[in-house]
Design an enzyme around this catalytic site. Structure first.
Site, PDB file in Angstrom:
ATOM      1  N   ASP A 102       4.200  -0.289  -6.951  1.00 20.08           N
ATOM      2  CA  ASP A 102       2.962  -0.605  -7.662  1.00 20.08           C
ATOM      3  C   ASP A 102       1.799   0.139  -7.013  1.00 20.08           C
ATOM      4  O   ASP A 102       0.666   0.051  -7.469  1.00 20.08           O
ATOM      5  CB  ASP A 102       2.727  -2.125  -7.595  1.00 20.08           C
ATOM      6  CG  ASP A 102       1.483  -2.552  -8.365  1.00 20.08           C
ATOM      7  OD1 ASP A 102       1.398  -2.225  -9.562  1.00 20.08           O
ATOM      8  OD2 ASP A 102       0.595  -3.208  -7.774  1.00 20.08           O
ATOM      9  N   GLU A 107      -2.641   7.597  -4.797  1.00 16.25           N
ATOM     10  CA  GLU A 107      -3.023   6.968  -6.075  1.00 16.25           C
ATOM     11  C   GLU A 107      -4.489   7.169  -6.442  1.00 16.25           C
ATOM     12  O   GLU A 107      -4.867   7.076  -7.605  1.00 16.25           O
ATOM     13  CB  GLU A 107      -2.686   5.470  -6.078  1.00 16.25           C
ATOM     14  CG  GLU A 107      -3.544   4.619  -5.161  1.00 16.25           C
ATOM     15  CD  GLU A 107      -3.170   3.131  -5.217  1.00 16.25           C
ATOM     16  OE1 GLU A 107      -1.989   2.801  -5.060  1.00 16.25           O
ATOM     17  OE2 GLU A 107      -4.079   2.315  -5.424  1.00 16.25           O
ATOM     18  N   ARG A 132       0.865  -1.186   0.000  1.00 15.60           N
ATOM     19  CA  ARG A 132       0.000   0.000   0.000  1.00 15.60           C
ATOM     20  C   ARG A 132       0.893   1.225   0.000  1.00 15.60           C
ATOM     21  O   ARG A 132       1.924   1.266   0.679  1.00 15.60           O
ATOM     22  CB  ARG A 132      -0.906   0.026   1.234  1.00 15.60           C
ATOM     23  CG  ARG A 132      -2.102  -0.920   1.155  1.00 15.60           C
ATOM     24  CD  ARG A 132      -3.150  -0.485   0.113  1.00 15.60           C
ATOM     25  NE  ARG A 132      -4.279  -1.379   0.041  1.00 15.60           N
ATOM     26  CZ  ARG A 132      -4.378  -2.438  -0.777  1.00 15.60           C
ATOM     27  NH1 ARG A 132      -3.388  -2.718  -1.611  1.00 15.60           N
ATOM     28  NH2 ARG A 132      -5.466  -3.184  -0.784  1.00 15.60           N
ATOM     29  N   HIS A 147      -0.838  -0.097  -9.707  1.00 12.94           N
ATOM     30  CA  HIS A 147      -1.595  -1.068  -8.901  1.00 12.94           C
ATOM     31  C   HIS A 147      -2.074  -2.242  -9.762  1.00 12.94           C
ATOM     32  O   HIS A 147      -3.261  -2.559  -9.801  1.00 12.94           O
ATOM     33  CB  HIS A 147      -2.788  -0.378  -8.222  1.00 12.94           C
ATOM     34  CG  HIS A 147      -3.154  -1.016  -6.904  1.00 12.94           C
ATOM     35  ND1 HIS A 147      -3.481  -0.296  -5.786  1.00 12.94           N
ATOM     36  CD2 HIS A 147      -3.245  -2.314  -6.541  1.00 12.94           C
ATOM     37  CE1 HIS A 147      -3.756  -1.121  -4.783  1.00 12.94           C
ATOM     38  NE2 HIS A 147      -3.622  -2.349  -5.226  1.00 12.94           N
TER      39      HIS A 147
HETATM   40  P1  NAD Z   1      -1.418 -11.203   4.972  1.00 20.13           P
HETATM   41  O1  NAD Z   1      -2.468 -10.755   5.928  1.00 20.13           O
HETATM   42  O2  NAD Z   1      -1.390 -12.648   4.578  1.00 20.13           O
HETATM   43  O3  NAD Z   1       0.027 -10.838   5.557  1.00 20.13           O
HETATM   44  C1  NAD Z   1       0.331  -9.636   6.187  1.00 20.13           C
HETATM   45  C2  NAD Z   1       1.478  -9.913   7.172  1.00 20.13           C
HETATM   46  O4  NAD Z   1       1.872  -8.655   7.739  1.00 20.13           O
HETATM   47  C3  NAD Z   1       1.082 -10.839   8.319  1.00 20.13           C
HETATM   48  O5  NAD Z   1       2.013 -11.894   8.431  1.00 20.13           O
HETATM   49  C4  NAD Z   1       1.111  -9.938   9.551  1.00 20.13           C
HETATM   50  O6  NAD Z   1       1.520 -10.596  10.735  1.00 20.13           O
HETATM   51  C5  NAD Z   1       2.138  -8.891   9.112  1.00 20.13           C
HETATM   52  N1  NAD Z   1       2.022  -7.641   9.867  1.00 20.13           N
HETATM   53  C6  NAD Z   1       0.903  -6.979  10.235  1.00 20.13           C
HETATM   54  N2  NAD Z   1       1.222  -5.868  10.922  1.00 20.13           N
HETATM   55  C7  NAD Z   1       2.568  -5.830  10.980  1.00 20.13           C
HETATM   56  C8  NAD Z   1       3.506  -4.935  11.574  1.00 20.13           C
HETATM   57  N3  NAD Z   1       3.101  -3.844  12.243  1.00 20.13           N
HETATM   58  N4  NAD Z   1       4.820  -5.206  11.441  1.00 20.13           N
HETATM   59  C9  NAD Z   1       5.232  -6.325  10.782  1.00 20.13           C
HETATM   60  N5  NAD Z   1       4.398  -7.212  10.206  1.00 20.13           N
HETATM   61  C10 NAD Z   1       3.089  -6.962  10.305  1.00 20.13           C
HETATM   62  O7  NAD Z   1      -1.565 -10.265   3.703  1.00 20.13           O
HETATM   63  P2  NAD Z   1      -1.107 -10.564   2.196  1.00 20.13           P
HETATM   64  O8  NAD Z   1      -2.181 -11.296   1.481  1.00 20.13           O
HETATM   65  O9  NAD Z   1       0.282 -11.111   2.196  1.00 20.13           O
HETATM   66  O10 NAD Z   1      -1.097  -9.083   1.599  1.00 20.13           O
HETATM   67  C11 NAD Z   1      -0.206  -8.090   2.094  1.00 20.13           C
HETATM   68  C12 NAD Z   1      -0.632  -6.732   1.574  1.00 20.13           C
HETATM   69  O11 NAD Z   1      -0.463  -6.695   0.167  1.00 20.13           O
HETATM   70  C13 NAD Z   1      -2.145  -6.426   1.745  1.00 20.13           C
HETATM   71  O12 NAD Z   1      -2.400  -5.870   3.014  1.00 20.13           O
HETATM   72  C14 NAD Z   1      -2.423  -5.454   0.653  1.00 20.13           C
HETATM   73  O13 NAD Z   1      -2.289  -4.151   1.165  1.00 20.13           O
HETATM   74  C15 NAD Z   1      -1.315  -5.715  -0.372  1.00 20.13           C
HETATM   75  N6  NAD Z   1      -1.841  -6.190  -1.662  1.00 20.13           N
HETATM   76  C16 NAD Z   1      -1.504  -5.514  -2.774  1.00 20.13           C
HETATM   77  C17 NAD Z   1      -1.955  -5.937  -4.014  1.00 20.13           C
HETATM   78  C18 NAD Z   1      -1.596  -5.236  -5.291  1.00 20.13           C
HETATM   79  O14 NAD Z   1      -2.223  -5.475  -6.329  1.00 20.13           O
HETATM   80  N7  NAD Z   1      -0.574  -4.405  -5.309  1.00 20.13           N
HETATM   81  C19 NAD Z   1      -2.795  -7.063  -4.082  1.00 20.13           C
HETATM   82  C20 NAD Z   1      -3.099  -7.748  -2.914  1.00 20.13           C
HETATM   83  C21 NAD Z   1      -2.631  -7.307  -1.692  1.00 20.13           C
END
Ligand code: NAD
Length: 329
Positions: free
Chosen positions: A257, A262, A233, A294
């Site tokens: 990305d 955005e 994000r 994105h």
């Molecule tokens: P997920 O929930 O599986 O993993 C997130 C991880 O972050 C977890 O392991 C959690 O413990 C960790 N976390 C949370 N708070 C934290 C902190 N303060 N410090 C350290 N670690 C912390 O999520 P995911 O499916 O892997 O997705 C991650 C992110 O990717 C999403 O939140 C979303 O914002 C982004 N995303 C982007 C796109 C894109 O098209 N660019 C698509 C999907 C997701």
């Protein structure tokens, strides 16, 4: 079957949702969702929203007054929803927690490889008949130290890809993944990750604790020449601090990305307009910055999964079944 007001609809989404739909009435609306457009949902019982739609209290209040009973996000992140307000209004929020995390992890790799081997520049150059190598020197990824912030679904896959490329992988997460540790990832404290990594990739959600996690102070802890990747994000980066670090050449490469501002920019063709955002305009001037709008999620596999899960979430709500993908309020 439910009437679904589908905000921020794009033609490529319609194909997948129409294919997976079994009887719902899908009202595709080009407009993004906010307090000004919320009334367009009148007559529907469900709102389907995407990453840059505004689900603040006032918008949801208007939705509720207009008969909406469910917010169905067709994305994983929910940082654009005021969950407290949704709970108070009695509006359940469902999402698509996982849709091909491979898509996002692989796009992160694509950005890294493009940035470090300058293939985007080589592509254009060769087409113009210029076969020289001047300015195209890259660096090996093999042997580098990669820091992964957040090893959930996407971060874990990206970590394994980097291990497969012969990197030393350091990770930071509130909940370390033992399977990843066994695979060779070393969990360290965040300052050590900043200090030792040649490449840093961000995969945590956007939360108050992670907003601007990359800022002037944390940048100063990083190696000169660090490469930063953000497919999570935009607001994980303090973009202005990042621009300063690019100008001073402290950051050696940046691939994003997602972008803090955005909204109103990404997912639209603005090629005939004057770009009003000076920060992204500045970012686009650096030769070592790569921006995609994105698109990390945007594969055929992921789109099909997004459509299937979103419509299943809506089916379950209509049938009064437990909402397995409910975002807790
Ligand atoms: P997920 O929930 O599986 O993993 C997130 C991880 O972050 C977890 O392991 C959690 O413990 C960790 N976390 C949370 N708070 C934290 C902190 N303060 N410090 C350290 N670690 C912390 O999520 P995911 O499916 O892997 O997705 C991650 C992110 O990717 C999403 O939140 C979303 O914002 C982004 N995303 C982007 C796109 C894109 O098209 N660019 C698509 C999907 C997701």
């Amino acid at each position: 079957m439910a009437g679904i007001a589908f905000f921020s609809a794009r033609p490529y989404e319609r194909t997948f949702f129409d294919r997976e739909n079994s009887g719902h009435s899908l009202n595709y609306l080009d407009a993004p969702l906010d307090e000004k457009t919320a009334r367009l949902a009148a007559g529907s019982s469900v709102v389907c929203a995407f990453v840059n739609d505004h689900l603040d209290r006032l918008t949801m209040q208007i939705l509720k007054e207009n008969g909406i009973g469910l917010i169905a996000l067709r994305c994983a992140g929910f940082n654009n929803v005021d969950l407290k307000a949704a709970a108070e209004l009695g509006l359940p929020v469902v999402r698509v927690p996982a849709y091909s995390p491979y898509a996002v992890a692989e796009h992160t790799l694509a950005l890294l490889l493009t940035l470090c081997r300058k293939t985007h520049r080589a592509f254009n150059r060769v087409r113009e008949g210029n076969f020289s190598l001047d300015g195209l020197m890259g660096f090996d990824i093999h042997g580098k130290t990669v820091g992964v912030l957040g090893t959930g679904k996407i971060g874990a896959i990206f970590s394994r890809i980097m291990l497969g490329m012969g990197c030393r992988v350091l990770a930071y997460d509130l909940r370390p993944d033992t399977a990843l540790e066994q695979a060779g990832v070393l969990y360290v404290d965040i300052d050590r990750l900043f200090a030792e990594s040649d490449i840093i990739s961000l995969h945590t959600p956007l939360l108050p604790q992670t907003q601007h996690i990359i800022n002037a102070t944390t940048l100063a802890k990083m190696k000169k020449g660090v490469v930063i990747l953000n497919t999570s994000r935009g607001a994980l980066l303090d973009t202005k601090a990042v621009v300063r670090a690019l100008k001073s050449e402290h950051i050696g490469g940046l691939a994003i990305d997602v972008y803090e501002q955005e909204e109103g920019l990404f997912f639209q063709d603005l090629s005939g307009r004057i770009l009003q955002d000076d920060t992204i305009a500045r970012l686009l001037t650096f030769p070592n910055v790569l921006v995609t709008a994105h698109q990390a999620f945007f594969t055929d596999t992921a789109m099909q999964q997004i459509a299937q899960t979103t419509l299943r979430n809506i089916d379950d709500w209509q049938a009064g079944k437990p909402l397995i993908n409910l975002v807790p309020g």
